[in-house]
Structures are given as C-alpha cells and as structure tokens.
Enzyme design. Structure first.
Site, PDB file in Angstrom:
ATOM      1  N   ALA A 170      -2.116  34.754  53.950  1.00 26.10           N
ATOM      2  CA  ALA A 170      -1.377  33.515  53.688  1.00 26.10           C
ATOM      3  C   ALA A 170      -0.207  33.694  52.719  1.00 26.10           C
ATOM      4  CB  ALA A 170      -2.336  32.454  53.149  1.00 26.10           C
TER       5      ALA A 170
ATOM      6  N   THR B 125       3.749  31.692  52.140  1.00 30.45           N
ATOM      7  CA  THR B 125       3.929  30.597  51.179  1.00 30.45           C
ATOM      8  C   THR B 125       5.410  30.355  50.902  1.00 30.45           C
ATOM      9  OG1 THR B 125       3.458  32.200  49.432  1.00 30.45           O
ATOM     10  CG2 THR B 125       1.689  30.713  50.010  1.00 30.45           C
TER      11      THR B 125
ATOM     12  N   ASP C  98       0.346  31.206  61.928  1.00 32.52           N
ATOM     13  CA  ASP C  98       1.608  30.469  61.961  1.00 32.52           C
ATOM     14  C   ASP C  98       2.655  31.045  62.905  1.00 32.52           C
ATOM     15  OD1 ASP C  98       2.665  32.704  60.497  1.00 32.52           O
ATOM     16  OD2 ASP C  98       2.094  31.749  58.614  1.00 32.52           O
TER      17      ASP C  98
ATOM     18  N   HIS D 135      -7.117  35.776  63.582  1.00 35.25           N
ATOM     19  CA  HIS D 135      -7.625  34.407  63.462  1.00 35.25           C
ATOM     20  C   HIS D 135      -6.971  33.469  64.467  1.00 35.25           C
ATOM     21  CE1 HIS D 135      -9.065  35.282  59.078  1.00 35.25           C
ATOM     22  NE2 HIS D 135      -9.899  35.741  59.988  1.00 35.25           N
TER      23      HIS D 135
ATOM     24  N   CYS E 299      -7.914  25.429  76.613  1.00 39.75           N
ATOM     25  CA  CYS E 299      -9.042  24.639  77.085  1.00 39.75           C
ATOM     26  C   CYS E 299     -10.320  25.428  76.825  1.00 39.75           C
ATOM     27  CB  CYS E 299      -8.893  24.343  78.571  1.00 39.75           C
ATOM     28  SG  CYS E 299     -10.399  23.623  79.272  1.00 39.75           S
TER      29      CYS E 299
ATOM     30  N   CYS F  30     -12.005  26.073  80.706  1.00 39.39           N
ATOM     31  CA  CYS F  30     -11.483  26.992  81.725  1.00 39.39           C
ATOM     32  C   CYS F  30     -10.460  27.973  81.168  1.00 39.39           C
ATOM     33  CB  CYS F  30     -10.868  26.200  82.878  1.00 39.39           C
ATOM     34  SG  CYS F  30      -9.298  25.401  82.483  1.00 39.39           S
TER      35      CYS F  30
ATOM     36  N   CYS G 165      -8.333  18.670  79.162  1.00 35.93           N
ATOM     37  CA  CYS G 165      -7.697  19.592  80.099  1.00 35.93           C
ATOM     38  C   CYS G 165      -7.411  18.886  81.427  1.00 35.93           C
ATOM     39  CB  CYS G 165      -8.611  20.791  80.338  1.00 35.93           C
ATOM     40  SG  CYS G 165      -7.969  21.939  81.570  1.00 35.93           S
TER      41      CYS G 165
HETATM   42 ZN   LIG Z   1      -9.838  23.401  81.509  1.00 37.15          ZN
END
Ligand SMILES: [Zn+2]
Length: 255
Positions: A29, A33, A109, A126, A134, A137, A159
């Site tokens: 992070a 900043t 980000d 991350h 979704c 799917c 979705c």
């Molecule tokens: Zn879906």
C-alpha cells in the site's frame, strides 16, 4: 538529519542492487499513498475506521445488504480517480532497463499497469479492483461498467448470463488466494537475484512469504518503506522514506 540518513541508506541500497539483473519488486500500500490511496494498516489506515471482520467473503455471499453497502463504497473509492506516482514510474523504468524479474503486488489499484508496466510483468496476488467477476460463471467486466449499472439503480447487480453474485476481482478475507497468481509469484521469487520491497510492512501472509522465499535463498533484500516493517531485521538495507521520493533516486542510480 533525516534526509542525510536516507541519503546514506540509498547509497548502500544502490551498491547492493547495481549489478543485479533479475530484481523481484514486491509492492504494498505504501507505494500508492502518494497517489491518494490510504493504506490499510498505518496510523491513518482504513482499518482504524472499519472493522476488517465485517469484510469477509462469507459475509459478502450471505448478506445482500452488505453487498449493497460494498457497491456504494466502490462508487466512492479513491482508487477510481487515482493516478500513478513517480514510484510506479520508477518500477517501469527498472523493467525497461531489463533489470526486473517481475513485480508482485499486494495492491488492487492497478497503478503499476496504469504507469505503463505490461500486465504480464505484474502479479496481483490480492486481485484487482479494476475488474468485476461473476462468482457463478466467472464472466468478467471492467469495474466501471458495473458501477454504471449501480449508479443507474441496480443496487446489487447480478450476472446477466447466469444470475450469479458479482464481486470485484479482489481477494477478500476468508477467500482463497488465486492459485495461478501465487504460482507465478513463487516462480519469480525462485529466479530473482535480489528483492526490492516497496511500501509493504511485510506483515500480511501468505503474500509476504513470496519475497521471503527469495531472501531465504540468500539474495539481498532492500526495503523501501516509511516506518518499520516486520522484516527490517532481515533486510540487507532498509531505506526509511516515502516510495515516491526514494524509489526514483534508487532506480535512476542503478539503470
Ligand atoms: Zn455468471
């Protein structure tokens, strides 16, 4: 006095990295900043205002009201307007000079790519807030497209293909780490001849195991971070300062 201390720290960091050809850049992070994105764990961090236990994957799945709140938070997120800062640009310069093994980031980000680093050079362990997926799917969209639907009145958008729950492509507490990304990150750690950790407190696992894996093989670790990290004692050199100030100097000196 502080500036002089940083100067001598930078000189030593340059000495350690000058002849390296495959530097693993690991970012957290603190590299963002200066782009106006608050960190999570610092004294002004997000978690001083919000309770992390409220933000689990399980809660997201189970609680439509929580999802509505999360989409509203996404509309207000500082990430949406953030632009890369000189530290992100310095990472691109390191890559252009052919001295980088790859960049593993804890950040969601997308600012490394916004600065010009190609997607294939960045491993987002991350996930990313720039995409929505979704959960049924795995169809995906740019986040801005889905936020457009939220703004138009769908407060918990689903979705269009399967009716599944939508979520930004970030890894929440209680969610599995992305297997392919972790495998790529460990591959880079295995090939690196040095680690440059920028803006990470190296205190969030399993992500922090990645740079430590390389360091365990005996390659030097240079840390650039404002304030202490959990692995200052492991570092070959710690540069205490903001990434936006320190990194451009460091990279200019070794490329
Ligand atoms: Zn879906």
């Amino acid at each position: 006095m502080a500036a002089m201390a940083m100067e001598s720290e930078l000189r030593e960091a340059v000495r350690l990295l000058a002849d390296k050809q495959a530097i693993l850049v690991f970012t957290g992070a603190g590299i963002s900043t200066d782009s106006g994105i608050p960190d999570f764990r610092g004294p002004q961090g997000v978690w001083t205002r919000l309770d992390p236990s409220e933000f689990t994957y399980q809660r997201y799945l189970a609680d439509p009201e929580h999802r509505r709140r999360r989409w509203q938070m996404a509309l207000d997120s500082p990430i949406r307007d953030a632009a890369p800062n000189p530290a992100h640009v310095a990472v691109v310069d390191l890559w252009k000079a052919g001295k980088m093994a790859g960049c593993v980031t804890q950040n969601i980000d997308g600012l490394h790519q916004a600065a010009g680093l190609p997607d294939q050079e960045v491993v987002e362990v991350h996930g990313t807030a720039r995409r929505v997926a979704c959960l049924g799917c795995s169809a995906g969209w740019p986040t801005e497209e889905v936020l457009e639907r939220v703004r138009a009145g769908e407060d918990d958008p689903v979705c269009p293909h399967c009716g599944g729950i939508l979520k930004t492509a970030t890894i929440s507490f209680g969610q599995m780490m992305p297997e392919a990304a972790m495998a790529r990150a460990y591959d880079l750690a295995g090939r690196a001849d040095a680690v440059l950790s920028v803006g990470s407190t190296l205190s969030v696992y399993p992500a922090a195991f990645i740079p430590l894996e390389a360091v365990g093989r005996g390659v030097p670790l240079v840390i650039v971070n404002r304030g202490p990290t959990e692995h200052d004692h492991t570092a070959s050199m710690k540069v205490d300062g903001s990434a936006g100030q320190a990194l451009p100097h460091l990279v200019a000196a070794i490329t």
